[in-house]
Scaffold this active site. Structure first.
Site, PDB file in Angstrom:
ATOM      1  N   GLY A 156      -4.994  -0.903   7.171  1.00 38.91           N
ATOM      2  CA  GLY A 156      -3.972  -1.870   6.747  1.00 38.91           C
ATOM      3  C   GLY A 156      -2.818  -1.828   7.733  1.00 38.91           C
ATOM      4  N   ILE A 158      -0.140   0.059   7.908  1.00 37.61           N
ATOM      5  CA  ILE A 158       0.280   1.374   8.409  1.00 37.61           C
ATOM      6  C   ILE A 158      -0.764   1.913   9.400  1.00 37.61           C
ATOM      7  CG2 ILE A 158       0.844   3.758   7.754  1.00 37.61           C
ATOM      8  CD1 ILE A 158       1.819   2.560   5.028  1.00 37.61           C
ATOM      9  N   ARG A 179     -12.658  -1.246   4.805  1.00 37.38           N
ATOM     10  CA  ARG A 179     -13.527  -2.101   3.991  1.00 37.38           C
ATOM     11  C   ARG A 179     -13.832  -3.401   4.725  1.00 37.38           C
ATOM     12  NH1 ARG A 179     -10.582  -2.339  -1.643  1.00 37.38           N
ATOM     13  NH2 ARG A 179      -8.978  -2.563  -0.077  1.00 37.38           N
ATOM     14  N   ALA A 239      -1.867   9.152   3.076  1.00 39.35           N
ATOM     15  CA  ALA A 239      -2.207   8.075   2.137  1.00 39.35           C
ATOM     16  C   ALA A 239      -1.880   8.496   0.705  1.00 39.35           C
ATOM     17  CB  ALA A 239      -3.670   7.717   2.300  1.00 39.35           C
ATOM     18  N   ARG A 240      -2.797   9.165   0.063  1.00 38.00           N
ATOM     19  CA  ARG A 240      -2.604   9.618  -1.313  1.00 38.00           C
ATOM     20  C   ARG A 240      -3.396  10.892  -1.530  1.00 38.00           C
ATOM     21  NH1 ARG A 240       1.247   7.126  -1.938  1.00 38.00           N
ATOM     22  NH2 ARG A 240       1.794   5.568  -3.481  1.00 38.00           N
ATOM     23  N   GLU A 269      -0.007  16.463  -6.903  1.00 43.36           N
ATOM     24  CA  GLU A 269       1.336  16.804  -6.415  1.00 43.36           C
ATOM     25  C   GLU A 269       2.382  16.517  -7.494  1.00 43.36           C
ATOM     26  OE1 GLU A 269       1.143  13.961  -3.052  1.00 43.36           O
ATOM     27  OE2 GLU A 269       2.816  12.896  -3.997  1.00 43.36           O
ATOM     28  N   HIS A 287       5.372  14.744   0.708  1.00 40.84           N
ATOM     29  CA  HIS A 287       5.291  13.295   0.486  1.00 40.84           C
ATOM     30  C   HIS A 287       6.561  12.581   0.992  1.00 40.84           C
ATOM     31  CE1 HIS A 287       3.251  10.057  -2.212  1.00 40.84           C
ATOM     32  NE2 HIS A 287       3.855   9.498  -1.178  1.00 40.84           N
ATOM     33  N   ILE A 288       6.796  12.716   2.285  1.00 46.32           N
ATOM     34  CA  ILE A 288       8.030  12.156   2.857  1.00 46.32           C
ATOM     35  C   ILE A 288       7.752  11.141   3.973  1.00 46.32           C
ATOM     36  CG2 ILE A 288       9.547  14.095   2.266  1.00 46.32           C
ATOM     37  CD1 ILE A 288       9.136  15.102   5.194  1.00 46.32           C
TER      38      ILE A 288
HETATM   39  C1  DGY Z   1       4.371   4.677  -0.888  1.00 46.28           C
HETATM   40  O1  DGY Z   1       5.215   3.816  -0.684  1.00 46.28           O
HETATM   41  O2  DGY Z   1       3.328   4.445  -1.494  1.00 46.28           O
HETATM   42  C2  DGY Z   1       4.661   6.022  -0.360  1.00 46.28           C
HETATM   43  O3  DGY Z   1       3.675   6.924  -0.657  1.00 46.28           O
HETATM   44  C3  DGY Z   1       6.023   6.484  -0.808  1.00 46.28           C
HETATM   45  O4  DGY Z   1       6.010   6.872  -2.124  1.00 46.28           O
END
Ligand code: DGY
Length: 327
Positions: A156, A158, A179, A239-240, A269, A287-288
């Site tokens: 995407g 990013i 995808r 990402a996550r 987290e 997560h910064i």
């Molecule tokens: C988002 O924008 O999804 C980042 O992970 C910041 O929380």
């Protein structure tokens, strides 16, 4: 005329709260502690909107208990805390904060890649611990970044930002899997070549994960995938949490199945799996990735714009499910 009521679920910039107060009766969680599910339910009673920050779960049960709710505005681009089909069914709009964080997050992804490849935190800990007593030819020798192969999973906005940094700034050979394939114009701009997931895992010297979390991407990188990577490779996740199987990753790092990892996000987290805290070859950040003052302010303002746009003017700025409300 009565102003609509909203809840701001976490502490945010005072100037953004002041903006919202011009349009709404604002109730705010200013403790900076996340609200429990029960607290969230209680404080949402009678609210038309909620300003969320990515951690508050909005699902069918909550929506049923909060019938006056019309919009949930996430201060995050990711929205895996929203059950969007349930929101659409309940005619509740969800919004997120795309674009304003793209370049900042890509900067951080690249910073994490560099720190991981060049063993920045590991070597700093060594120095701070007073262990640096002599020069050695292989002292914290890491992995080359420039000219190496950058793999990106999830392409995407990013991912494209990271690809551009790698290709144009560091002369990296960029491969990606997603995808859907980018347009030829975008592939050219990012100097990125589309490959299958197996080739991506096999060929990348540095693999960066930038895909959204969903049941389909849960543990997209687990033991089997890690086993396919080069033993010299690094892995970065901005990402996550949950996209990587953290237990499998800690084991792979300990056994040097891959060289190193850089993680900004974690399963469950802010808890971090204890195994990850004890392996040396991992750079850990809380997560910064989008965390510059300017970008976080832009994200908060965009979430506020969505609340004002929808509840005051009937027109949200970045709706996720416009079909829910016909806007
Ligand atoms: C988002 O924008 O999804 C980042 O992970 C910041 O929380």
């Amino acid at each position: 005329m009565n102003k609509p009521s909203i809840l701001i679920a976490r502490a945010v910039f005072p100037e953004v709260i002041a903006r919202l107060q011009q349009h709404f009766e604002v109730e705010q969680n200013d403790s900076d502690e996340p609200l429990s599910r029960d607290q969230l339910l209680a404080r949402l009673q009678g609210k038309a909107g909620v300003f969320t920050t990515g951690g508050e779960r909005i699902d069918a049960a909550l929506l049923a208990a909060c019938p006056q709710l019309r919009i949930c505005a996430n201060m995050a681009v990711g929205y895996n805390n929203f059950d969007l089909p349930a929101m659409t069914a309940a005619k509740v709009l969800g919004t997120n904060t795309p674009d304003v964080l793209t370049e900042t997050t890509a900067d951080f992804g690249f910073a994490l890649l560099m720190a991981t490849a060049r063993r920045l935190t590991e070597s700093e800990h060594f120095l701070r611990a007073g262990q640096w007593t002599k020069w050695s030819y292989d002292l914290f020798a890491g992995a080359e970044v420039h000219g190496s192969t950058l793999g990106i999973l999830g392409m995407g906005r990013i991912g494209q930002g990271i690809a551009r940094r790698g290709a144009h700034g560091f002369g990296m050979n960029v491969i990606y899997h997603n995808r859907s394939r980018l347009t030829p114009e975008l592939e050219q701009e990012c100097k990125a070549r589309y490959v299958g997931k197996e080739e991506l895992l096999r060929e990348a010297d540095h693999l960066v994960l930038v895909l959204p979390y969903s049941p389909e991407s849960h543990h997209a990188i687990g033991a089997a995938e890690l086993a396919q990577m080069k033993p010299t490779a690094t892995l970065v996740n901005v990402a996550r949490g949950g996209i990587v199987d953290d237990v499998a990753l800690a084991k792979a790092l300990r056994e040097r199945r891959i060289a190193a990892a850089g993680l900004d996000v974690f399963e469950g987290e802010p808890k971090v799996h204890p195994d990850l805290l004890t392996v040396p070859n991992v750079v850990l950040t809380p997560h910064i990735a989008s965390g510059t003052v300017k970008t976080r302010l832009a994200m908060a303002n965009l979430a506020a714009d969505n609340l004002i746009g929808y509840l005051v003017h009937g027109k949200p700025v970045t709706p996720l499910n416009p079909e829910a409300v016909g806007s």
